[in-house]
Motif scaffolding. Structure first.
Motif, PDB file in Angstrom:
ATOM      1  N   THR B 198      91.248 -47.457  36.845  1.00 55.50           N
ATOM      2  CA  THR B 198      91.708 -48.603  37.633  1.00 55.50           C
ATOM      3  C   THR B 198      91.442 -48.388  39.104  1.00 55.50           C
ATOM      4  O   THR B 198      91.037 -49.311  39.812  1.00 55.50           O
ATOM      5  N   ASN B 199      91.653 -47.144  39.549  1.00 58.07           N
ATOM      6  CA  ASN B 199      91.359 -46.871  40.952  1.00 58.07           C
ATOM      7  C   ASN B 199      89.921 -47.204  41.280  1.00 58.07           C
ATOM      8  O   ASN B 199      89.601 -47.721  42.350  1.00 58.07           O
ATOM      9  N   GLU B 202      89.139 -51.101  40.984  1.00 60.16           N
ATOM     10  CA  GLU B 202      89.773 -51.850  42.070  1.00 60.16           C
ATOM     11  C   GLU B 202      88.803 -52.202  43.170  1.00 60.16           C
ATOM     12  O   GLU B 202      88.929 -53.227  43.841  1.00 60.16           O
ATOM     13  N   THR B 203      87.879 -51.340  43.407  1.00 57.38           N
ATOM     14  CA  THR B 203      87.014 -51.535  44.567  1.00 57.38           C
ATOM     15  C   THR B 203      85.719 -52.266  44.223  1.00 57.38           C
ATOM     16  O   THR B 203      84.943 -52.581  45.104  1.00 57.38           O
ATOM     17  N   CYS B 217      87.853 -56.518  43.008  1.00 61.43           N
ATOM     18  CA  CYS B 217      88.781 -56.946  41.968  1.00 61.43           C
ATOM     19  C   CYS B 217      90.214 -56.667  42.347  1.00 61.43           C
ATOM     20  O   CYS B 217      91.135 -57.392  41.947  1.00 61.43           O
ATOM     21  N   GLY B 218      90.374 -55.587  43.108  1.00 56.49           N
ATOM     22  CA  GLY B 218      91.725 -55.226  43.462  1.00 56.49           C
ATOM     23  C   GLY B 218      92.433 -56.320  44.212  1.00 56.49           C
ATOM     24  O   GLY B 218      93.604 -56.606  44.001  1.00 56.49           O
ATOM     25  N   THR B 222      95.600 -58.772  42.123  1.00 56.04           N
ATOM     26  CA  THR B 222      96.502 -57.785  42.705  1.00 56.04           C
ATOM     27  C   THR B 222      97.629 -57.437  41.762  1.00 56.04           C
ATOM     28  O   THR B 222      97.989 -56.278  41.583  1.00 56.04           O
ATOM     29  N   PHE B 225      96.622 -55.172  38.747  1.00 50.88           N
ATOM     30  CA  PHE B 225      96.395 -53.779  39.119  1.00 50.88           C
ATOM     31  C   PHE B 225      97.690 -53.104  39.520  1.00 50.88           C
ATOM     32  O   PHE B 225      97.900 -51.925  39.249  1.00 50.88           O
ATOM     33  N   ASP B 229      99.152 -49.742  37.872  1.00 51.88           N
ATOM     34  CA  ASP B 229      99.467 -48.581  38.699  1.00 51.88           C
ATOM     35  C   ASP B 229     100.905 -48.137  38.468  1.00 51.88           C
ATOM     36  O   ASP B 229     101.187 -46.935  38.314  1.00 51.88           O
TER      37      ASP B 229
END
Lengths: 225, 650
Positions: B198-199, B202-203, B217-218, B222, B225, B229
């Motif tokens: 996911t980290n 996210e970008t 995507c992050g 929001t 994610f 998290d």
């Protein structure tokens, strides 16, 4: 002028050779070191029969002696360092290197810095199988450090200190610093008949033959081999 | 004594003739070689292969099987040889030990077989020469580890009576012990992977909507994610707290690397929760998110290889440090050179030395981005030298690191250097003990023995079995005789260090002389050697009674007794009254049932009123005056004793 030019040329040649070797990548051969002492000197003693004639040992004894000698010194000769090392193994508490040095000098009759088997066996033959006079002669030779026929007080002090060094420090009674000196004074009192400060071989022999203890102790190690 | 050196003993004894003329005292008698026989060849038949050697070669080490009388058990009368049903290949190295004095370990030999052979022939392995000792120890360690691993594999049965906490900890550390643990192990692994993924995602810019431009995507999803998290962090927190609870030593656990990684992995989230929409710190908050990548290190609990890599890097710290250092040096040098070389050219990118660092690094690591290139000729020359040297500098430490990694990977090694050092000390200690006979302490001990023998002779006992000196080999007795002659020559005696220190303490007190253990009493402070001989015939002075065991404790603080038993024990009661050592009463002693005790007793100075008061009966001929009560200076083992009695009892 020509001399200097020759030297310059030689140097330039050496530099050029070095650079050439560096570029072409030839490995620099180790310059052949002309060692004065080759480590693989092999020394053979004279034949057994000759030694039998020269010494007073039997054949069997010579064989045993040589086997022990060769085992410890495969090259056939003992140098002073090995000699000191061997001798120090018997006296773990003290420092026997000085006395070992004197012994080495006494055995090394040819004065070439090594003790070969002949020297070794000749010395032992005198000590173990010689007459009392011969033994005393040998002892005198040991004490007379510069081999001039006289034992001076300094020589005797050196010998005495080396013997006392072998005792080490842990002794009873505590080792005083002047113990060797006292002993030397005692010795000279006994031996130096004409009080001239040196002991000659005749004085030495005479005094020793008068002393019962010494005469007895001369036979102490007769059966060592 | 070393083997070869034993052959030189006759020479050393002969050389003692140099002491004779300077000695003032008569010399002791030389030990007789009763068993004098011509040196003979011995045949050793080891499983059919015949070895031959001289008898004296084997006699060099009298405390081994071949050197002692133990080999008589293997003697075969018909063939007149000694037969051993052992491996002839290993026997070679054992026999070489006798010949050369050095024990070698042949590399092709199995370590346990070799050990067995050594034990059989009575040779301690610590004697192995330095050339082979490392190899021997390495193989031995490997073997021990192998055995240990086998043992560990059998240890997985669940021990009864483990508390809940211990069960949990065991489940955490060894996931394959129970199903629950395995499930937990996989679940956490899965969540670590999810979190990392996911980290990363996210970008990634997601599909562009018509309204906005491309955004990651992050920012688009929001909430999703954030939920993901939160879930991961929750799982990690629970796991961490559970581990903390189960750890046997919480403090130790908190300091360990893994727990620090755990903490660093989950902290940013909590900090992010706490700091809400404060615009100033949001920059810092974003930076903190970087730490989320540390979650990937949590995988090291799951991967053996990763742990080994970490361990390798740790153990290669010095090589890495060297690499770094040399690179830094080279970078600075070349950057400086490039800067000054390019200074002249116009519109150059090499604006300063730090700016040139970038060029140097890129060139030395052979990356060559091309964003900075030298334009002058000098710059190009130095640039090429730079790239050539870069290859060298980097290539040098790398193989070391690689080999390290492979070694660790194959052996899965722990830090054994500390253990090896301890073993080294133990080895030296063992060798020293085994060779105690040759050291001076052996000589001092034998002096005590000798005195006992003198006493025995005095009693007129002619029992052969009581000649205790024969417990020493002929070689040793000859060596001791040599040392004895030296003592006589210099009129001093050898002493061991303890007694010497005592001695020195006493001489400062100056009230009397202390006694060496082996001397009979002397009246003069500086004992002349001659008194010894003289005293032989007189009744032994100072022959106070031997102390009964009950008296030995009590006022005495130190008693070192040499007990030699000949036959059955004499009941202590008889030892007291009848054993006042006078020559005429000598016949009373029945040596057959005797227990000979030589006691060197140090009596503490301040306490005892008189030596008599300590239970010594009979008039000691010499009683030293009680020493002044200086500071007792009682050391641990030896008191600052004033009186050292030699008490010999028959």
């Amino acid at each position: 002028m020509g001399h200097r030019r020759r030297r310059c040329k030689r140097r330039l040649l050496r530099v050029a050779r070095y650079l050439f070797r560096w570029f072409t990548g030839t490995l620099v051969e180790d310059s052949v070191v002309e060692d004065g002492e080759l480590s693989t000197v092999c020394y053979r003693p004279e034949g057994l029969d000759q030694l039998l004639q020269q010494t007073k040992f039997t054949r069997r004894e010579l064989q045993i002696l040589y086997r022990g000698f060769k085992n410890e010194c495969p090259s056939g000769v003992v140098d002073e360092e090995t000699f000191k090392l061997i001798y120090s193994q018997f006296f773990p508490q003290g420092d026997s290197s000085t006395y070992a040095h004197f012994l080495f000098e006494a055995f090394d009759t040819h004065k070439n810095g090594t003790v070969s088997f002949e020297d070794f066996v000749t010395g032992l033959s005198i000590i173990l199988r010689g007459s009392v006079t011969e033994k005393l002669n040998w002892a005198f030779n040991l004490y007379d450090l510069n081999k001039d026929g006289f034992i001076t007080k300094e020589e005797m002090t050196d010998i005495m200190s080396s013997i006392y060094d072998m005792m080490g420090t842990c002794t009873y009674p505590c080792m005083q610093n002047d113990a060797p000196k006292e002993h030397v004074d005692n010795f000279f009192q006994k031996m130096d008949k004409n009080k001239d400060g040196v002991v000659t071989i005749e004085e030495f022999l005479e005094s020793c033959q008068k002393d019962e203890n010494i005469m007895q102790s001369m036979h102490l190690f007769d059966n060592v081999i | 004594m070393a083997a070869g050196v034993a052959a030189w003993l006759p020479f050393a004894r002969a050389a003692a003739i140099g002491w004779m003329p300077v000695a003032n005292c008569p010399m002791p008698i030389a030990p007789r070689d009763h068993t004098k026989r011509h040196d003979e060849l011995i045949i050793l038949n080891v499983s059919g292969r015949r070895f031959q050697t001289w008898r004296t070669t084997l006699d060099r080490y009298p405390d081994t099987l071949l050197g002692s009388s133990e080999k008589q058990f293997f003697y075969d009368e018909e063939t007149k040889e000694y037969f051993f049903d052992r491996d002839p290949d290993s026997f070679r190295s054992i026999l070489n030990f006798y010949r050369t004095g050095k024990l070698h370990y042949p590399r092709y030999e199995c370590i346990s077989a070799y050990d067995e052979e050594l034990t059989f022939f009575g040779i301690i392995p610590e004697i192995i020469g330095d050339c082979c000792y490392e190899e021997y120890k390495d193989r031995k360690r490997e073997n021990a580890e192998r055995l240990q691993d086998d043992q560990d594999d059998n240890k997985d049965c669940k021990l009864p009576n483990m508390t809940y906490r211990e069960t949990m900890w065991r489940a955490f550390e060894n996931p394959h012990t129970s199903t629950m643990a395995l499930v937990f192990y996989y679940v956490t692994g899965f969540f670590i992977a999810i979190s990392v993924l996911t980290n990363v995602i996210e970008t990634v810019p997601c599909g562009a909507t018509p309204s906005q431009k491309d955004m990651p995507c992050g920012e688009r999803y929001t909430v999703a994610f954030f939920c993901m998290d939160t879930a991961c962090v929750l799982i990690f927190t629970i796991e961490y707290l559970m581990r903390l609870f189960a750890a046997p030593s919480r403090y130790q656990f908190m300091r360990s690397v893994m727990s620090i990684i755990d903490v660093v992995a989950i902290f940013p989230y909590y900090i992010g929760l706490v700091m809400t929409d404060n615009e100033d710190v949001s920059g810092a908050f974003v930076t903190l998110r970087v730490f989320r990548v540390f979650r990937i290190f949590k995988f090291s609990r799951h991967s053996q290889g990763l742990r080994i890599l970490g361990y390798t890097l740790k153990s290669c710290a010095s090589e890495l440090g060297f690499l770094l250092f040399s690179l830094t040096m080279a970078i600075i040098i070349f950057a400086t050179v490039m800067f000054y070389a390019e200074k002249g050219s116009s519109s150059t990118k090499f604006t300063s030395i730090p700016a040139s660092f970038w060029y140097t690094i890129v060139t030395m690591t052979t990356l060559g981005y091309g964003d900075m290139v030298p334009k002058t000729i000098a710059g190009k020359i130095f640039g090429s030298i730079c790239s050539l040297s870069g290859v060298l500098v980097i290539a040098l430490p790398v193989p070391v690191i690689v080999s390290n990694f492979s070694r660790i990977y194959h052996q899965n090694q722990r830090a054994d250097k500390r253990r090896a050092q301890k073993v080294q000390k133990a080895r030296l200690a063992r060798i020293r003990i085994a060779q105690a006979g040759s050291s001076c302490t052996g000589f001092l001990q034998s002096k005590r023995n000798d005195l006992l023998n003198d006493l025995l002779e005095l009693t007129g006992s002619d029992d052969e079995e009581l000649l205790l000196s024969k417990s020493m080999s002929l070689l040793e007795s000859q060596h001791h005789h040599l040392l004895h002659c030296l003592e006589k020559t210099t009129a001093h005696e050898f002493m061991d260090e303890q007694l010497y220190e005592q001695n020195c303490l006493e001489t400062t007190v100056q009230s009397y002389t202390s006694r060496s253990p082996s001397l009979s009493s002397q009246d003069t402070p500086i004992g002349t050697c001659c008194t010894r001989r003289v005293k032989r015939s007189s009744p032994l002075p100072n022959s106070s009674m031997p102390l009964q065991p009950s008296h030995q404790h009590g006022p005495l603080q130190e008693l070192s007794a040499l007990r030699i038993q000949c036959g059955d024990k004499l009941p202590p009661t008889t030892s007291r009254s009848s054993l006042n050592m006078k020559t005429d009463e000598v016949g009373l002693f029945n040596c057959k049932g005797g227990q000979i005790t030589t006691a060197i007793i140090s009596i503490p100075t301040p306490h005892s009123a008189t030596p008599d008061g300590d239970g010594l009966h009979g008039p000691p001929q010499r009683r030293p005056p009680p020493p002044p009560t200086g500071p007792a200076a009682a050391s641990i083992s030896t008191t600052a004793s004033s009186t050292v009695f030699k008490v010999s009892a028959l």
